[in-house]
Design a protein around this motif. Structure first.
Motif, PDB file in Angstrom:
ATOM      1  N   GLN A 109       0.045   8.772  -4.498  1.00  0.00           N
ATOM      2  CA  GLN A 109       0.834   8.072  -5.509  1.00  0.00           C
ATOM      3  C   GLN A 109      -0.061   7.429  -6.564  1.00  0.00           C
ATOM      4  N   MET A 110      -1.282   7.031  -6.166  1.00  0.00           N
ATOM      5  CA  MET A 110      -2.208   6.429  -7.123  1.00  0.00           C
ATOM      6  C   MET A 110      -2.636   7.400  -8.219  1.00  0.00           C
ATOM      7  N   VAL A 111      -2.616   8.702  -7.940  1.00  0.00           N
ATOM      8  CA  VAL A 111      -3.046   9.675  -8.942  1.00  0.00           C
ATOM      9  C   VAL A 111      -1.877  10.404  -9.581  1.00  0.00           C
ATOM     10  N   SER A 112      -0.681  10.292  -9.022  1.00  0.00           N
ATOM     11  CA  SER A 112       0.461  11.042  -9.539  1.00  0.00           C
ATOM     12  C   SER A 112       1.000  10.427 -10.832  1.00  0.00           C
ATOM     13  N   PRO A 113       1.260  11.244 -11.837  1.00  0.00           N
ATOM     14  CA  PRO A 113       1.871  10.719 -13.065  1.00  0.00           C
ATOM     15  C   PRO A 113       3.272  10.171 -12.839  1.00  0.00           C
ATOM     16  N   LEU A 114       3.886  10.486 -11.699  1.00  0.00           N
ATOM     17  CA  LEU A 114       5.222   9.976 -11.412  1.00  0.00           C
ATOM     18  C   LEU A 114       5.208   8.513 -10.961  1.00  0.00           C
ATOM     19  N   ALA A 115       4.065   8.021 -10.475  1.00  0.00           N
ATOM     20  CA  ALA A 115       4.067   6.692  -9.854  1.00  0.00           C
ATOM     21  C   ALA A 115       2.925   5.792 -10.272  1.00  0.00           C
ATOM     22  N   ARG A 116       1.801   6.329 -10.733  1.00  0.00           N
ATOM     23  CA  ARG A 116       0.590   5.515 -10.877  1.00  0.00           C
ATOM     24  C   ARG A 116       0.732   4.351 -11.845  1.00  0.00           C
ATOM     25  N   ASP A 117       1.640   4.470 -12.823  1.00  0.00           N
ATOM     26  CA  ASP A 117       1.811   3.383 -13.780  1.00  0.00           C
ATOM     27  C   ASP A 117       2.787   2.313 -13.295  1.00  0.00           C
ATOM     28  N   LEU A 118       3.339   2.490 -12.086  1.00  0.00           N
ATOM     29  CA  LEU A 118       4.318   1.543 -11.548  1.00  0.00           C
ATOM     30  C   LEU A 118       3.692   0.556 -10.564  1.00  0.00           C
ATOM     31  N   LEU A 119       2.391   0.707 -10.296  1.00  0.00           N
ATOM     32  CA  LEU A 119       1.768   0.001  -9.188  1.00  0.00           C
ATOM     33  C   LEU A 119       0.956  -1.206  -9.628  1.00  0.00           C
ATOM     34  N   ALA A 120       0.945  -2.231  -8.745  1.00  0.00           N
ATOM     35  CA  ALA A 120       0.093  -3.395  -8.948  1.00  0.00           C
ATOM     36  C   ALA A 120      -1.008  -3.483  -7.901  1.00  0.00           C
ATOM     37  N   GLY A 121      -0.885  -2.726  -6.822  1.00  0.00           N
ATOM     38  CA  GLY A 121      -1.885  -2.741  -5.770  1.00  0.00           C
ATOM     39  C   GLY A 121      -1.628  -1.620  -4.785  1.00  0.00           C
ATOM     40  N   ALA A 122      -2.628  -1.331  -3.932  1.00  0.00           N
ATOM     41  CA  ALA A 122      -2.502  -0.254  -2.954  1.00  0.00           C
ATOM     42  C   ALA A 122      -3.223  -0.637  -1.671  1.00  0.00           C
ATOM     43  N   VAL A 123      -2.632  -0.215  -0.538  1.00  0.00           N
ATOM     44  CA  VAL A 123      -3.198  -0.471   0.783  1.00  0.00           C
ATOM     45  C   VAL A 123      -3.174   0.832   1.570  1.00  0.00           C
ATOM     46  N   GLY A 124      -4.336   1.238   2.093  1.00  0.00           N
ATOM     47  CA  GLY A 124      -4.421   2.469   2.863  1.00  0.00           C
ATOM     48  C   GLY A 124      -5.002   2.230   4.239  1.00  0.00           C
ATOM     49  N   GLU A 125      -4.314   2.713   5.264  1.00  0.00           N
ATOM     50  CA  GLU A 125      -4.768   2.587   6.640  1.00  0.00           C
ATOM     51  C   GLU A 125      -4.993   3.986   7.218  1.00  0.00           C
ATOM     52  N   SER A 126      -6.230   4.457   7.156  1.00  0.00           N
ATOM     53  CA  SER A 126      -6.625   5.699   7.836  1.00  0.00           C
ATOM     54  C   SER A 126      -6.046   6.956   7.198  1.00  0.00           C
ATOM     55  N   GLY A 127      -6.697   7.405   6.128  1.00  0.00           N
ATOM     56  CA  GLY A 127      -6.343   8.689   5.553  1.00  0.00           C
ATOM     57  C   GLY A 127      -6.211   8.660   4.053  1.00  0.00           C
ATOM     58  N   ARG A 129       3.654  19.005 -10.986  1.00  0.00           N
ATOM     59  CA  ARG A 129       4.575  17.913 -11.339  1.00  0.00           C
ATOM     60  C   ARG A 129       4.142  16.614 -10.677  1.00  0.00           C
ATOM     61  N   PHE A 130       4.119  16.599  -9.350  1.00  0.00           N
ATOM     62  CA  PHE A 130       3.641  15.400  -8.664  1.00  0.00           C
ATOM     63  C   PHE A 130       2.126  15.300  -8.747  1.00  0.00           C
ATOM     64  N   LEU A 131       1.440  16.397  -8.454  1.00  0.00           N
ATOM     65  CA  LEU A 131      -0.016  16.464  -8.611  1.00  0.00           C
ATOM     66  C   LEU A 131      -0.341  17.519  -9.651  1.00  0.00           C
ATOM     67  N   THR A 132      -1.064  17.123 -10.682  1.00  0.00           N
ATOM     68  CA  THR A 132      -1.389  18.050 -11.771  1.00  0.00           C
ATOM     69  C   THR A 132      -2.814  18.576 -11.696  1.00  0.00           C
ATOM     70  N   GLU A 133      -3.638  18.012 -10.782  1.00  0.00           N
ATOM     71  CA  GLU A 133      -5.019  18.446 -10.621  1.00  0.00           C
ATOM     72  C   GLU A 133      -5.536  17.923  -9.293  1.00  0.00           C
ATOM     73  N   ASP A 134      -6.730  18.347  -8.912  1.00  0.00           N
ATOM     74  CA  ASP A 134      -7.345  17.816  -7.705  1.00  0.00           C
ATOM     75  C   ASP A 134      -7.458  16.296  -7.844  1.00  0.00           C
ATOM     76  N   PRO A 135      -6.974  15.536  -6.854  1.00  0.00           N
ATOM     77  CA  PRO A 135      -7.011  14.073  -6.976  1.00  0.00           C
ATOM     78  C   PRO A 135      -8.401  13.499  -7.219  1.00  0.00           C
ATOM     79  N   MET A 136      -9.457  14.151  -6.706  1.00  0.00           N
ATOM     80  CA  MET A 136     -10.802  13.628  -6.948  1.00  0.00           C
ATOM     81  C   MET A 136     -11.159  13.671  -8.425  1.00  0.00           C
TER      82      MET A 136
END
Length: 525
Positions: free
Chosen positions: A231-249, A310-317
């Motif tokens: 979601q951090m890299v997707s054009p559908l969601a990345r502009d809606l976020l104020a923070g992110a938390v990831g647990e394993s993966g 659409r959700f992913l337009t390129e390699d996330p890296m």
């Protein structure tokens, strides 16, 4: 005597079962209402905790019939007051993981519902929001699981949302016919699009629950953690976020990059052939049971996450390296022993042989980072790293390097106790995969099948406070908490060790992740 009996009957009539789903946890409450874009909702106000819960809210149209294997569509309006006191159906899935305890009534393709817990007082606004995505390998899970219950974290002043999203073949199928029929020349990732639609729904509606639409943090564990990175890299969601938390993966994996659309389509063609579907129309006309049995019986593995256009337009890296990801604070980490299961070598020679077979071109270098003199421990570390830790480490590293926002990195070390009544329980060598969930969300009492001890409660109290602070401010630190430094540079930058006695310390294993990244990157050239 009659007066006492009358009072007892009145009390029982006024008492409702807790939204936690335990018959032993009696929750005093009354009805409460709010209004979202689609209509009015009636939930429950707990006088025990002061938290209101609204369960089973549709955030998208049922993805059935012609909407099967389509991006999520807007939910329809309803008339009158919709009851929001029971969980909606969970996504169609096989029973896979014994630690998943569901509270929803059934499985169904009609599964796009979310749950909200809010501590907001009357007319209160501006509360921070946490949207939590469940794990389960994109093959199982649901937002109604007890360990994801939002009531405890809501008591810390956070609005908590747990959405469902489509799974397995129902949520991730790519196929040439689907690609040709789409208006973006792509297919797959429908479950991830469901998540993005849920985030958008929260943006549009969370003020009705006292939440701040500009203060949305997303979180998740395992496949849910991978989802957060996506979601951090997707054009559908990345502009809606104020923070992110990831647990394993994460989806930024030097070892296993995100799959190309063509490879996902090839998987879909194999599935259609195995299922006997001659066309997309025939597959959409099939019953849920027919699709479910075709998927499970043919054992093709799960459909992959793909670069769908659409959700992913390129390699996330690449997105990270171009600084095009969500520029938000990140809290991310893993457990000390992600993968303790399997058969591992017990001697140094056996470990060297295993490494030689697994890394024929790099075995000597790998052995510099994994000590053959502790073969079982090193084998577990190697299995954990190559399965899930490396990708999580890489996510933190990319956000640190290609963002001006702070990154807070952790390793969870508290070993979850055995199940109640377990005879001769397995002694775990460390904290295994998924065992940090109940601690971060403060749900030890909800997952009451374990023999929790005082040290577990101490760890949970610290961790739920860290998480609440991060959602509120983008920084986990606060009064009376061990200092959690932001991720820095250097050979062994600090990592926060989370357990009953949490503390930051230099991460001595750092060099091996840099080496593994280099090794896998060069092997793909």
């Amino acid at each position: 005597m009659q007066h006492r009996l009358f009072n007892l009957i009145a009390l029982l009539l006024f008492t409702g079962l807790s939204t936690r789903g335990s018959a032993q946890d009696i929750n005093f409450g009354f009805a409460t209402q709010t209004e979202v874009a689609n209509g009015k909702l009636e939930g429950n106000y707990s006088t025990r905790t002061g938290v209101q819960s609204y369960l089973g809210i549709p955030f998208a149209a049922p993805p059935v019939g012609e909407l099967r294997w389509q991006p999520p569509q807007p939910a329809e309006d309803w008339e009158g007051v919709r009851m929001a006191k029971e969980f909606g159906p969970r996504p169609v899935q096989r029973y896979v993981y014994s630690d998943m305890v569901f509270r929803s009534p059934s499985v169904s393709e009609d599964c796009l519902y979310l749950n909200v817990w809010t501590p907001a007082k009357s007319e209160q606004t501006g509360l921070p929001v946490l949207v939590y995505f469940y794990g389960g390998g994109f093959s199982a899970g649901s937002g109604d699981e007890g360990r994801y219950d939002g009531e405890r974290l809501a008591q810390e002043g956070v609005v908590v949302v747990t959405p469902n999203y489509r799974l397995n073949v129902f949520g991730f199928l790519s196929h040439p016919e689907l690609t040709a029929a789409s208006d973006y020349n792509g297919s797959g990732n429908y479950g991830l699009m469901d998540q993005a639609a849920a985030i958008q729904w929260v943006k549009d509606n969370i003020a009705a629950f006292g939440g701040d639409p500009d203060k949305i943090t997303i979180a998740g564990e395992s496949a849910g953690s991978m989802s957060v990175s996506a979601q951090m890299v997707s054009p559908l969601a990345r502009d809606l976020l104020a923070g992110a938390v990831g647990e394993s993966g994460s989806v930024v994996n030097p070892q296993r990059p995100v799959t190309a659309l063509s490879d996902g389509e090839a998987w879909g063609e194999k599935f259609f052939e195995a299922a006997g579907f001659a066309s997309l129309a025939e597959a959409r006309a099939a019953s849920t049971r027919e699709v479910y049995e075709a998927f499970n019986d043919n054992q093709l593995g799960g459909p992959p996450v793909v670069i769908d256009g659409r959700f992913l337009t390129e390699d996330p890296m690449i997105t990270f390296e171009n600084r095009a990801q969500a520029q938000v604070p990140l809290l991310v980490g893993w457990t000390s022993t992600e993968r303790p299961w399997g058969r591992f070598p017990e001697t140094a020679d056996a470990f060297r042989k295993m490494v030689g077979e697994q890394f024929p071109d790099n075995s000597q270098e790998v052995l510099q980072y994994y000590d053959a003199d502790t073969p079982t421990r090193s084998a577990i570390e190697l299995a954990s790293d190559t399965w899930i830790v490396l990708s999580t480490w890489k996510w933190a590293d990319l956000q640190r390097r290609f963002s001006d926002q702070p990154v807070y990195r952790y390793r969870f070390d508290e070993i979850r106790p055995p199940l109640k009544g377990a005879e001769n329980p397995m002694q775990m060598p460390g904290a295994s995969h998924a065992t940090d969930i109940e601690y971060f969300l403060g749900n030890l009492d909800v997952s009451d099948q374990y023999q929790w001890e005082e040290k577990d409660r101490k760890a949970a109290k610290t961790m739920v406070t860290y998480l609440a602070n991060f959602v509120k401010t983008g920084d986990p630190n606060g009064q009376d908490l061990p200092e959690w430094p932001a991720l820095g540079e250097g050979e062994t930058p600090e990592v926060m060790i989370l357990d009953a006695d949490s503390k930051a310390e230099p991460f001595k294993a750092e060099p091996r992740y840099r080496y593994l990244t280099k090794m896998y990157t060069e092997s793909r050239r």
